[in-house]
Motif scaffolding. Sequence first.
Motif, mmCIF file in Angstrom:
data_model
loop_
_atom_site.group_PDB
_atom_site.id
_atom_site.type_symbol
_atom_site.label_atom_id
_atom_site.label_comp_id
_atom_site.label_asym_id
_atom_site.label_seq_id
_atom_site.Cartn_x
_atom_site.Cartn_y
_atom_site.Cartn_z
ATOM 1 N N ASP A 119 0.864 -1.365 0.047
ATOM 2 C CA ASP A 119 0.428 -0.296 -0.337
ATOM 3 C C ASP A 119 0.460 0.906 0.124
ATOM 4 N N ALA A 120 0.120 2.178 0.026
ATOM 5 C CA ALA A 120 0.529 3.960 0.361
ATOM 6 C C ALA A 120 2.306 3.876 1.207
ATOM 7 N N MET A 121 1.606 2.897 2.438
ATOM 8 C CA MET A 121 3.038 3.300 3.084
ATOM 9 C C MET A 121 3.846 1.883 3.228
ATOM 10 N N PHE A 122 3.539 0.785 3.335
ATOM 11 C CA PHE A 122 4.212 -0.202 3.693
ATOM 12 C C PHE A 122 3.837 -1.347 2.372
ATOM 13 N N THR A 123 4.603 -2.208 2.860
ATOM 14 C CA THR A 123 4.443 -3.874 2.483
ATOM 15 C C THR A 123 4.260 -5.001 3.299
ATOM 16 N N THR A 124 3.249 -5.770 3.358
ATOM 17 C CA THR A 124 3.088 -6.413 4.045
ATOM 18 C C THR A 124 3.569 -7.834 3.715
ATOM 19 N N VAL A 125 3.891 -8.938 4.319
ATOM 20 C CA VAL A 125 4.337 -10.159 3.626
ATOM 21 C C VAL A 125 4.208 -10.902 4.796
ATOM 22 N N GLU A 126 3.952 -12.436 4.505
ATOM 23 C CA GLU A 126 3.701 -13.536 5.201
ATOM 24 C C GLU A 126 4.387 -14.979 5.072
ATOM 25 N N GLY A 127 5.417 -15.241 6.257
ATOM 26 C CA GLY A 127 5.804 -17.007 5.481
ATOM 27 C C GLY A 127 6.468 -16.700 6.924
ATOM 28 N N GLU A 128 7.408 -17.846 6.741
ATOM 29 C CA GLU A 128 7.661 -18.267 8.352
ATOM 30 C C GLU A 128 9.376 -17.148 8.360
ATOM 31 N N TRP A 129 9.536 -17.002 9.764
ATOM 32 C CA TRP A 129 10.182 -16.264 10.330
ATOM 33 C C TRP A 129 11.930 -15.883 9.200
ATOM 34 N N ASP A 130 12.526 -17.466 8.630
ATOM 35 C CA ASP A 130 13.942 -16.938 7.873
ATOM 36 C C ASP A 130 13.191 -16.882 6.743
ATOM 37 N N GLU A 131 12.512 -16.725 5.896
ATOM 38 C CA GLU A 131 12.067 -16.702 4.259
ATOM 39 C C GLU A 131 12.097 -15.029 4.133
ATOM 40 N N VAL A 132 11.220 -15.077 5.722
ATOM 41 C CA VAL A 132 9.973 -13.112 5.471
ATOM 42 C C VAL A 132 11.605 -12.283 5.718
ATOM 43 N N MET A 133 12.490 -12.453 6.492
ATOM 44 C CA MET A 133 14.087 -12.046 6.801
ATOM 45 C C MET A 133 14.135 -11.924 5.750
ATOM 46 N N ALA A 134 14.510 -13.106 4.764
ATOM 47 C CA ALA A 134 15.464 -12.861 3.766
ATOM 48 C C ALA A 134 14.867 -12.117 2.484
ATOM 49 N N VAL A 135 13.730 -11.860 2.031
ATOM 50 C CA VAL A 135 12.624 -11.276 1.551
ATOM 51 C C VAL A 135 12.769 -9.017 1.888
ATOM 52 N N VAL A 136 13.659 -9.029 3.609
ATOM 53 C CA VAL A 136 13.371 -7.599 3.695
ATOM 54 C C VAL A 136 14.940 -8.069 3.521
ATOM 55 N N LYS A 137 15.288 -8.372 3.812
ATOM 56 C CA LYS A 137 17.541 -8.212 3.551
ATOM 57 C C LYS A 137 17.383 -8.034 1.698
ATOM 58 N N GLN A 138 16.605 -8.284 1.227
ATOM 59 C CA GLN A 138 17.012 -9.074 -0.528
ATOM 60 C C GLN A 138 16.509 -7.242 -0.378
ATOM 61 N N ALA A 139 15.310 -7.038 -0.326
ATOM 62 C CA ALA A 139 14.749 -5.907 -0.252
ATOM 63 C C ALA A 139 15.526 -4.615 0.090
ATOM 64 N N SER A 140 15.836 -4.189 0.869
ATOM 65 C CA SER A 140 16.786 -3.733 1.921
ATOM 66 C C SER A 140 17.951 -3.294 0.830
ATOM 67 N N ASP A 141 18.844 -4.735 0.687
ATOM 68 C CA ASP A 141 19.810 -4.061 -0.358
ATOM 69 C C ASP A 141 19.958 -4.066 -2.057
ATOM 70 N N ALA A 142 18.622 -3.925 -2.116
ATOM 71 C CA ALA A 142 18.324 -3.182 -3.525
ATOM 72 C C ALA A 142 18.121 -1.618 -3.673
ATOM 73 N N VAL A 143 17.552 -1.454 -2.663
ATOM 74 C CA VAL A 143 17.362 0.190 -2.083
ATOM 75 C C VAL A 143 18.935 0.598 -1.518
ATOM 76 N N LEU A 144 20.032 -0.372 -1.125
ATOM 77 C CA LEU A 144 21.461 -0.156 -1.389
ATOM 78 C C LEU A 144 21.999 0.001 -2.580
ATOM 79 N N ALA A 145 21.613 -0.310 -3.646
ATOM 80 C CA ALA A 145 22.357 -0.451 -4.680
ATOM 81 C C ALA A 145 22.468 0.609 -5.776
ATOM 82 N N VAL A 146 21.428 1.667 -4.821
ATOM 83 C CA VAL A 146 21.024 2.710 -5.995
ATOM 84 C C VAL A 146 21.560 4.025 -4.947
ATOM 85 N N ALA A 147 21.251 3.865 -3.288
ATOM 86 C CA ALA A 147 21.135 5.011 -2.148
ATOM 87 C C ALA A 147 22.705 4.763 -1.564
ATOM 88 N N PRO A 148 22.990 5.691 -0.899
ATOM 89 C CA PRO A 148 23.830 5.066 0.132
ATOM 90 C C PRO A 148 23.952 5.055 0.876
#
Length: 98
Positions: free
Chosen positions: A37-66
Amino acid sequence: MIVAFSVTPLGTGVDVGQAVAEAVRIVRASGLPNRTDAMFTTVEGEWDEVMAVVKQASDAVLAVAPRCSLVLKADIRPGVTDGMTSKVATVERYLADG
């Protein structure tokens, strides 16, 4: 586990849409239930798989931002599946009852 998170590039100016879109693309490609939605992305799953997605999403941002701002809220409830849908359905049921 349900995680609502937001990643925002810092140090790239006011237009953050393209970097955020790359993060959302990763979430959608994960195959996990998700909603954006306009403020958040919500994702559901097991701890390791959800946290891996959060890390990958953060890494994607860090690929284009300091720098990347990450806001995360989690509902950790073992044994519950389809919580993203069932929690909303419960509230809607109460709303319909008046």
